[in-house]
Design a protein around this motif. Sequence first.
Motif, short mmCIF file in Angstrom:
data_model
loop_
_atom_site.label_atom_id
_atom_site.label_comp_id
_atom_site.label_asym_id
_atom_site.label_seq_id
_atom_site.Cartn_x
_atom_site.Cartn_y
_atom_site.Cartn_z
N ARG A 188 49.42 44.47 33.79
CA ARG A 188 49.42 45.74 33.06
C ARG A 188 50.06 46.84 33.89
N PHE A 189 49.77 46.86 35.19
CA PHE A 189 50.39 47.85 36.06
C PHE A 189 51.91 47.67 36.08
N SER A 190 52.36 46.43 36.23
CA SER A 190 53.79 46.15 36.27
C SER A 190 54.47 46.58 34.98
N THR A 191 53.83 46.31 33.84
CA THR A 191 54.41 46.66 32.54
C THR A 191 54.51 48.17 32.36
N LEU A 192 53.44 48.88 32.69
CA LEU A 192 53.46 50.33 32.54
C LEU A 192 54.49 50.97 33.46
N MET A 193 54.60 50.48 34.68
CA MET A 193 55.58 51.03 35.62
C MET A 193 57.01 50.78 35.13
N SER A 195 42.81 51.41 50.77
CA SER A 195 43.15 49.99 50.87
C SER A 195 42.30 49.11 49.96
N SER A 196 41.42 49.70 49.16
CA SER A 196 40.50 48.90 48.35
C SER A 196 41.22 48.25 47.17
N PRO A 197 40.63 47.21 46.56
CA PRO A 197 41.25 46.56 45.41
C PRO A 197 41.37 47.49 44.22
N VAL A 198 42.40 47.26 43.41
CA VAL A 198 42.58 48.00 42.15
C VAL A 198 41.76 47.30 41.08
N VAL A 199 40.71 47.97 40.58
CA VAL A 199 39.80 47.32 39.63
C VAL A 199 40.25 47.48 38.18
N ALA A 200 41.09 48.50 37.91
CA ALA A 200 41.55 48.72 36.53
C ALA A 200 42.83 49.55 36.54
N VAL A 201 43.67 49.31 35.53
CA VAL A 201 44.87 50.10 35.31
C VAL A 201 44.73 50.75 33.94
N LEU A 202 44.80 52.06 33.89
CA LEU A 202 44.53 52.83 32.67
C LEU A 202 45.81 53.47 32.16
#
Length: 551
Positions: free
Chosen positions: A373-378, A421-428
């Motif tokens: 989802r992050f890749s698509t939005l970017m 540095s923490s994990p990405v838990v969600a992409v909004l």
Amino acid sequence: MKQRVIKIHPDDNVLVALTNLEPGETVQCEGIDYLVTEPVEAKHKMTTHDLYTGDPVYMYGVLVGKAKQPIQAGGVVTTFNLKHATDAYSPENHQAPSWTAPDVTPWANRTFMGYHRADGKVGTANYWLVIPLVFCENRNIEVLEEALVQDLGYARQRTYRNQTQELISLVSAGKTVDDILQADLQTALADHRRPRLFPNIDGVKFLSHEGGCGGTRQDAQALCGLLAGYITHPNVAGATVLSLGCQNAQVAMLQEEIQQRDPHFGKPLFVLEQQKVGTEESLISQALRQTFAGLMQANANVRKPAPLSKLCIGLECGGSDGFSGISANPMIGYTSDLLVGLGARVILSEFPELCGVEQELCERCVDSETAGRFSTLMSTYADRAQAVGSGFDMNPSPGNIRDGLITDAIKSAGAAKKGGSSPVVAVLDYPEPCVKPGLNLLCTPGNDVESTTAEVGSGANVVLFTTGLGTPTGNPIAPVVKISTNTALARRMPDIIDFNAGSIIEGDETLKEAGERMLDYIIGVASGEIEVSAVRHGQDDFIPWKRGVSL
């Protein structure tokens, strides 16, 4: 002698100047001597070895540009010899990231004093909102503001009228233009404020905007989603909404967005439709009665202890400089990691300023779906920008460039440090709410106010805003903590800077020490013990994003 240059990552082939450097002098970094061959101003970058046309330039361990022409070792990189470039990225072959949280033992039992809401969220403030569903109602909003703010004790009137009176006296006395320009105005600024009628309410805020009709139906839906985010926000006690009646942003659309965010919504909410009510006098009188009734209810809520896991922190930057990525941004990145370790929610936005670090963020996503989802939005955002001739490479402002952020990739690699540095838990996707504890990525423009507006709409109850050049940006309902990247700025603009991270550049404090100090400061702000400059000045910036291309 204090360090004069810094190499951020072992793979970098440029050094950041911490002070002005002159040709012919030698600087040392990690035991290696480097000859300076050109003047290099503080915040700018010098090469560690000769570069030829097309050679890559690395900072923060990532590709940030390519040489447009040869650059000699010890030379400065500029917009004339360096062009924006980034590596490709892909969410494929994703593996779950591993992460060890920093030690949060000193804060494990700490609390902040906040306003508890029925949905379990906790606010750092207690505001009443007055909102137009469409720009046609902005004048009625102004009428309500004039009727309410002064007499309820919420006017922040730091007025210059006394100085105007001095100037009037000089003109009346026949003084010349030169006399006026050189006048030493002696009258102090007046600050008149009445006692609050409702002491437990921090203010009545008016969210005027230029949307709600015209444009696309998607614009109206996004606006209603944003406004619903503010109405259901833990810093908000209730709201008065004015609708004209015929606009695209219908009342039913707003109610639907509210229900999606809070199915058991129970705050006082008064909606008036002008085309049904009739005259302005009837509309305003009814709105005043209902607002007063709501304020009386809201005033019953008082601050009570809450765990730090109830914090939702927005991470923002604006007026960035060449020190942003090595002082204030990584500092709040460490604070972000502490907050995540404590179970809080953190929001990193400004997608145009994540250009060049996409692969790193994909790899930090908790699963392949989130990375995808992050890749698509970017990629969608980048394609839309390219389609109108405004690629991400056009993001840096003249001020950014002047102070060392030569390419968007340099700016972005430093901006991303705010996310720790923490994990990405969600992409909004804008204007979705932030609900998962941990680091959340929110798709917004790089525009300071549009992005801050969006972060708060997604639930941020405190915003950390780093700046190297200085900006007064604030928000109507959430305190925006202004953090300087350098001490010179903190001294030059003390009226807008709340927290100085320049101590890191000067070697007086480590990132860890400053990040821990920042967390203690946040607790003070969240508890209402510290009033930040943007709140003190009434800096109520609010700009909805229309989802067009905005860098």
